[in-house]
Design an enzyme around this catalytic site. Sequence first.
Site, PDB file in Angstrom:
ATOM      1  CB  CYS A   1       3.063   4.643   5.435  1.00  0.00           C
ATOM      2  SG  CYS A   1       3.239   3.110   6.393  1.00  0.00           S
TER       3      CYS A   1
ATOM      4  CG  ASP B   1      -3.064 -13.182   0.183  1.00  0.00           C
ATOM      5  OD1 ASP B   1      -2.178 -12.637   0.870  1.00  0.00           O
ATOM      6  OD2 ASP B   1      -2.982 -14.363  -0.227  1.00  0.00           O
ATOM      7  CG  HIS B   2       0.319 -12.613  -2.426  1.00  0.00           C
ATOM      8  ND1 HIS B   2      -0.163 -13.245  -1.306  1.00  0.00           N
ATOM      9  CD2 HIS B   2       1.625 -12.970  -2.524  1.00  0.00           C
ATOM     10  CE1 HIS B   2       0.801 -13.961  -0.757  1.00  0.00           C
ATOM     11  NE2 HIS B   2       1.895 -13.807  -1.473  1.00  0.00           N
TER      12      HIS B   2
ATOM     13  CG  HIS C   1       2.270  -3.204   6.159  1.00  0.00           C
ATOM     14  ND1 HIS C   1       3.110  -2.873   7.211  1.00  0.00           N
ATOM     15  CD2 HIS C   1       1.985  -2.042   5.531  1.00  0.00           C
ATOM     16  CE1 HIS C   1       3.304  -1.560   7.205  1.00  0.00           C
ATOM     17  NE2 HIS C   1       2.635  -1.028   6.205  1.00  0.00           N
TER      18      HIS C   1
ATOM     19  CG  HIS D   1       5.331   0.400   2.514  1.00  0.00           C
ATOM     20  ND1 HIS D   1       4.741   1.593   2.204  1.00  0.00           N
ATOM     21  CD2 HIS D   1       4.731  -0.016   3.656  1.00  0.00           C
ATOM     22  CE1 HIS D   1       3.835   1.895   3.122  1.00  0.00           C
ATOM     23  NE2 HIS D   1       3.806   0.922   4.017  1.00  0.00           N
TER      24      HIS D   1
ATOM     25  CG  HIS E   1      -0.416   0.312   2.510  1.00  0.00           C
ATOM     26  ND1 HIS E   1      -1.178   0.619   3.612  1.00  0.00           N
ATOM     27  CD2 HIS E   1       0.874   0.379   2.940  1.00  0.00           C
ATOM     28  CE1 HIS E   1      -0.400   0.847   4.652  1.00  0.00           C
ATOM     29  NE2 HIS E   1       0.826   0.705   4.282  1.00  0.00           N
TER      30      HIS E   1
ATOM     31  CD  GLU F   1      -0.291  -0.694   8.575  1.00  0.00           C
ATOM     32  OE1 GLU F   1      -1.160  -0.486   7.721  1.00  0.00           O
ATOM     33  OE2 GLU F   1       0.284   0.207   9.198  1.00  0.00           O
TER      34      GLU F   1
HETATM   35 NI    NI Z   1       2.431   0.962   5.602  1.00  0.00          NI
END
Ligand code: NI
Length: 140
Positions: free
Chosen positions: A39, A85-86, A47, A45, A20, A130
Amino acid sequence: MNLERKKVAVFRKEHFNAAHRLHNPNWDDATNTAVFGKCNNPNYHGHNYELIVQVTGYPDPQTGYVMDMKVLSDLIWEHALNLFDHKNLNEDTTAFKHLNPTAENIAVVIYDLLRPQIDAALDLKIRLYETERNFVEYPA
Ligand code: NI
């Protein structure tokens, strides 16, 4: 023993990965960097999210279950996590095209996706990690 009066919470933990970028398009770059820090990285990047879905209610007198955990897991994946997901949450999902993909907003989106799938007599709560140290809950 009257089980109908004994409310129990059950929890299903799931794991997903997603990328995200936190960004407010109404702000300039300096403000976005100041507020969101790493972020706000333009190239995204990732998580490793831990999702805990809590369902609360009275155990069914026939099964002894509040809810079948396999059914709950399947619902979580079918209606929520398969979308995320992914994925790159900003680019690959409709939910976060115009909604900042913070942990707070992800938790609310997951709740809204799951709520219609779970018996209205059962309470639903979402906890989303997160990182190991940062997590949110909805409803608060
Ligand atoms: Ni982040």
